[in-house]
Design a protein around this motif. Sequence first.
Motif, PDB file in Angstrom:
ATOM      1  N   SER A 180      38.420  37.092  37.463  1.00 60.80           N
ATOM      2  CA  SER A 180      39.492  36.450  38.057  1.00 60.80           C
ATOM      3  C   SER A 180      40.307  35.351  37.145  1.00 60.80           C
ATOM      4  CB  SER A 180      39.314  36.053  39.487  1.00 60.80           C
ATOM      5  OG  SER A 180      39.029  36.981  40.435  1.00 60.80           O
ATOM      6  N   SER A 181      39.376  34.804  36.445  1.00 57.61           N
ATOM      7  CA  SER A 181      39.819  33.609  35.488  1.00 57.61           C
ATOM      8  C   SER A 181      39.862  33.999  34.046  1.00 57.61           C
ATOM      9  CB  SER A 181      39.025  32.346  35.722  1.00 57.61           C
ATOM     10  OG  SER A 181      37.792  32.483  35.731  1.00 57.61           O
ATOM     11  N   ALA A 182      38.650  33.670  33.576  1.00 60.25           N
ATOM     12  CA  ALA A 182      38.617  34.089  32.055  1.00 60.25           C
ATOM     13  C   ALA A 182      38.250  35.619  31.812  1.00 60.25           C
ATOM     14  CB  ALA A 182      37.586  33.290  31.315  1.00 60.25           C
ATOM     15  N   ALA A 183      39.251  36.530  32.173  1.00 59.16           N
ATOM     16  CA  ALA A 183      38.822  37.959  32.445  1.00 59.16           C
ATOM     17  C   ALA A 183      39.705  38.553  31.557  1.00 59.16           C
ATOM     18  CB  ALA A 183      39.325  38.187  34.029  1.00 59.16           C
ATOM     19  N   PRO A 195      44.502  34.356  33.360  1.00 61.83           N
ATOM     20  CA  PRO A 195      45.916  34.917  33.976  1.00 61.83           C
ATOM     21  C   PRO A 195      47.225  34.345  33.443  1.00 61.83           C
ATOM     22  CG  PRO A 195      44.471  34.765  35.740  1.00 61.83           C
ATOM     23  CD  PRO A 195      43.971  33.923  34.781  1.00 61.83           C
ATOM     24  N   THR A 196      47.325  33.108  33.438  1.00 59.73           N
ATOM     25  CA  THR A 196      48.434  32.553  32.609  1.00 59.73           C
ATOM     26  C   THR A 196      48.688  32.599  31.135  1.00 59.73           C
ATOM     27  OG1 THR A 196      48.742  30.830  34.143  1.00 59.73           O
ATOM     28  CG2 THR A 196      49.842  30.423  32.054  1.00 59.73           C
ATOM     29  N   THR A 200      51.376  35.539  28.815  1.00 57.38           N
ATOM     30  CA  THR A 200      51.966  35.204  27.746  1.00 57.38           C
ATOM     31  C   THR A 200      51.775  36.375  26.609  1.00 57.38           C
ATOM     32  OG1 THR A 200      51.991  32.871  28.120  1.00 57.38           O
ATOM     33  CG2 THR A 200      52.602  33.257  25.892  1.00 57.38           C
ATOM     34  N   ASN A 201      50.526  36.563  26.444  1.00 59.02           N
ATOM     35  CA  ASN A 201      49.903  37.476  25.565  1.00 59.02           C
ATOM     36  C   ASN A 201      49.784  39.004  25.979  1.00 59.02           C
ATOM     37  OD1 ASN A 201      49.275  35.652  22.921  1.00 59.02           O
ATOM     38  ND2 ASN A 201      48.674  34.619  24.767  1.00 59.02           N
ATOM     39  N   THR A 236      45.143  41.814  40.685  1.00 62.87           N
ATOM     40  CA  THR A 236      46.328  41.799  40.358  1.00 62.87           C
ATOM     41  C   THR A 236      46.625  41.366  38.956  1.00 62.87           C
ATOM     42  OG1 THR A 236      47.025  41.254  42.764  1.00 62.87           O
ATOM     43  CG2 THR A 236      48.577  40.706  41.048  1.00 62.87           C
ATOM     44  N   LEU A 237      47.192  42.505  38.140  1.00 63.53           N
ATOM     45  CA  LEU A 237      47.269  41.916  36.835  1.00 63.53           C
ATOM     46  C   LEU A 237      48.558  41.115  36.501  1.00 63.53           C
ATOM     47  CD1 LEU A 237      46.843  45.721  35.518  1.00 63.53           C
ATOM     48  CD2 LEU A 237      45.488  43.730  35.401  1.00 63.53           C
TER      49      LEU A 237
END
Length: 328
Positions: A180-183, A195-196, A200-201, A236-237
Amino acid sequence: MKHKQLSSIPFLLFFLLFLAACKEEEYAIPTLPQTLQNDVIKRTLGPNLVGQNIEFAYAMAIPKSLGKLTSAQVEASIAGAEATYMDNKSYNTAGNGEDVGVPVGSVSTNAGGKTTVTFTADTIAATLRYFYRIPAAAKGQEVSFTFSANASNGQTVSYKMGPYKIAEMDMVLDLDVKDSSAAYISIEDMAVYNPTQAATNAAKVDLVYLYRSIPNVAFAHGLVAPSAKTYLPGVTLPSGVSRSAKVRRAWALRDFHLARLQYGIYIDDLDFQQLNLDDAPDFAINLRAESGAWVETADGKYRAYIYVNSINNATKSAKISIKRYTLK
């Protein structure tokens, strides 16, 4: 009876000659060449990757009556990265099997492709270790080395090694992934995004790391392409993250560079070139420590091997390392 005695004479002579031939030759101490001598061995194994070392042991000696060692040099056909150096210690093996280093010269200096040690000890023999840090400029190229030594009597000797092919692979070690975070994993960038960053990428995100404990389902730690929605329960992508990828789980494939364990194998450029993932799915689940996954990106530009160094069920996280090959 006399006839029998005569017929045994040739056999006796043959037997005596056989014994004489089998007699050991007396040992003679080898005569030491009256000149400066040198030899080199390559200590590292496996493919040569940018950012890693190629290590050599360079031995040189001169008879005491002729003088002493004054300097040792190594010149690489492609200048090494800044971390290239020659150890200024001469090594020998102690009775317990440990290597013992004795300082014999100044700290090495680099000038272009040449690395030099100037001897400060009054010595006639030394074995120095040379560490060539492979630069980015050598990627996919061949590199050769010329070792040389100088003595106080003016003698010079040299020894050539190589050429050695530098792999086209790239490698990154010890990336932390967390559910869910560094995923979000990008093979192109060889990086992990939150996710942020993933939004962007988005065009570069190939895989999602997640951990799920589902009754009667062996899911646990997974590497799943964003396209494999069935294998992304509760995820949730980020906006735009939707790429596919071909993924095949691998067991007991412990690459020495990635795993850094006592036993394993080396994955080389050829392994990626010959890899066939045509029938591979877009997910790999139930991954465990020391397992891994082969990956090919949706655009066919990259193939990679992702090794799972460690897992943590409690924190829903893992540590991974990656080798990546760019397809031509």
